[in-house]
Design an enzyme around this catalytic site. Structure first.
Site, mmCIF file in Angstrom:
data_model
loop_
_atom_site.group_PDB
_atom_site.id
_atom_site.type_symbol
_atom_site.label_atom_id
_atom_site.label_comp_id
_atom_site.label_asym_id
_atom_site.label_seq_id
_atom_site.Cartn_x
_atom_site.Cartn_y
_atom_site.Cartn_z
ATOM 1 N N LYS A 1 -15.594 75.020 68.362
ATOM 2 C CA LYS A 1 -14.570 75.951 68.843
ATOM 3 C C LYS A 1 -15.223 77.024 69.711
ATOM 4 O O LYS A 1 -16.267 77.577 69.366
ATOM 5 C CB LYS A 1 -13.852 76.616 67.670
ATOM 6 C CG LYS A 1 -13.167 75.640 66.704
ATOM 7 C CD LYS A 1 -11.975 74.966 67.314
ATOM 8 C CE LYS A 1 -11.086 74.307 66.268
ATOM 9 N NZ LYS A 1 -11.758 73.389 65.356
ATOM 10 N N GLU B 1 -8.607 63.559 61.646
ATOM 11 C CA GLU B 1 -8.191 64.638 60.746
ATOM 12 C C GLU B 1 -6.703 64.918 60.942
ATOM 13 O O GLU B 1 -6.135 64.597 61.987
ATOM 14 C CB GLU B 1 -9.002 65.901 61.019
ATOM 15 C CG GLU B 1 -8.773 66.482 62.414
ATOM 16 C CD GLU B 1 -9.095 67.968 62.486
ATOM 17 O OE1 GLU B 1 -8.413 68.742 61.782
ATOM 18 O OE2 GLU B 1 -10.004 68.348 63.254
#
Length: 303
Positions: free
Chosen positions: A159, A25
């Site tokens: 996360k 990404e």
């Protein structure tokens, strides 16, 4: 989308010859992921980690309204300055409106990888179910993308500021196999263990490839979680307090949706005196290296 995607020469050649390719990404390599010059360092570390294992790195992005899979040096410079995120839902809009530079999130990269014929993707940490989602409904599109594209996503868990138990529950609901790389616990990005057991431990990259191959749904991907290297871990006792303060600050500031992640990461960087940056670099490189091993195993597996 495949007829509009631009593949770099090295990526196109590798795919044509059946060689290993790893999608990366571009959000993490932009100003939205890591501050300069750490973003440029992350880009070089991840690319080199993939190359060292015998695979070809393919950074994804939207440039001049076209999806790119694999970038030139000049295109990488544009990504480093990128400030506009592209999730999977935004891919068609970015093309229709001719966005100058759009840096891809996990969901967009998984979609572009699948469209290009790439089966392995490396990132830092995925998005997931946010804390308080029972009120806000905030669930990252990353989870839906992983569930709907047959790509192996290699990450250091989700996360750390997310609701990790609900994230794992969501992945179970949508049928995504969650694997722990030589580890029994679901990692929490900066720390090796969230305290939540990973559903399945794997020891060999060939097993990871077979999990994708034996999937019961043709569109379902695989999540391979990798704990941050021991020497780069931030103790949970330290990071938990920082995370709580950062989330409380974002609530007071009225930060919501996609803006939460960069806001919280910036606060964490300040409160850890930059330790979070070095941890992020270490885990991103580690994930890229393992993703390349998996990609090589997948490319060499019998059809």
């Amino acid at each position: 989308m495949t007829d509009r995607a631009i593949l770099s020469d090295d990526v196109a050649q590798a795919l044509a010859e059946g060689h290993a390719v790893v999608a990366l990404e571009s959000t993490i390599f932009s100003n939205l992921g890591l501050p300069a010059p750490a973003n440029a360092e992350a880009l070089e570390l991840c690319k080199q980690a993939v190359l060292d294992q015998g695979a070809t790195p393919a950074v994804t992005a939207i440039l001049d309204g076209r999806p790119h899979v694999g970038l030139s040096a000049d295109e990488e410079k544009r990504v480093l300055q990128g400030t506009r995120k592209v999730a999977e839902r935004d891919l068609s809009v970015a093309q229709a409106q001719g966005w100058d530079v759009g840096v891809t999130t996990v969901s967009a990269t998984v979609a572009l990888a699948h469209a290009a014929g790439i089966s392995v993707f490396a990132t830092g940490g995925i998005g997931g179910v946010h804390r308080g989602s029972e009120l806000s409904g905030d669930i990252s599109a990353d989870l839906d993308a992983i569930a709907n594209h047959p790509v192996i996503t290699v990450c250091a868990g989700a996360k750390a500021f997310l609701d990790l138990p609900r994230t794992l529950e969501y992945l179970e609901t949508v049928g995504v196999p969650v694997l722990g790389w030589q580890h029994d616990w679901f990692p929490a990005f900066y720390t090796r263990s969230s305290g939540l057991p990973v559903p399945h431990r794997v020891e060999d990259e060939r097993v990871v490839c077979d999990v994708l191959r034996f999937r019961t749904r043709p569109t379902t991907g695989v999540l391979l979680t990798v704990p941050i290297p021991v020497d780069d871990e931030i103790p949970a006792s330290r990071i938990d307090a920082v995370l709580t303060a950062a989330l409380e600050s974002s609530t007071r500031a009225g930060v919501t949706g996609p803006a939460v992640t960069p806001y919280v990461l910036e606060r964490i960087e300040k409160e850890t005196d930059g330790q979070s940056i070095s941890a992020n670099l270490a885990l991103a490189r580690n994930n890229a290296a393992l993703a390349a091993k998996v990609a090589v195993a997948l490319a060499s597996a019998p059809a």
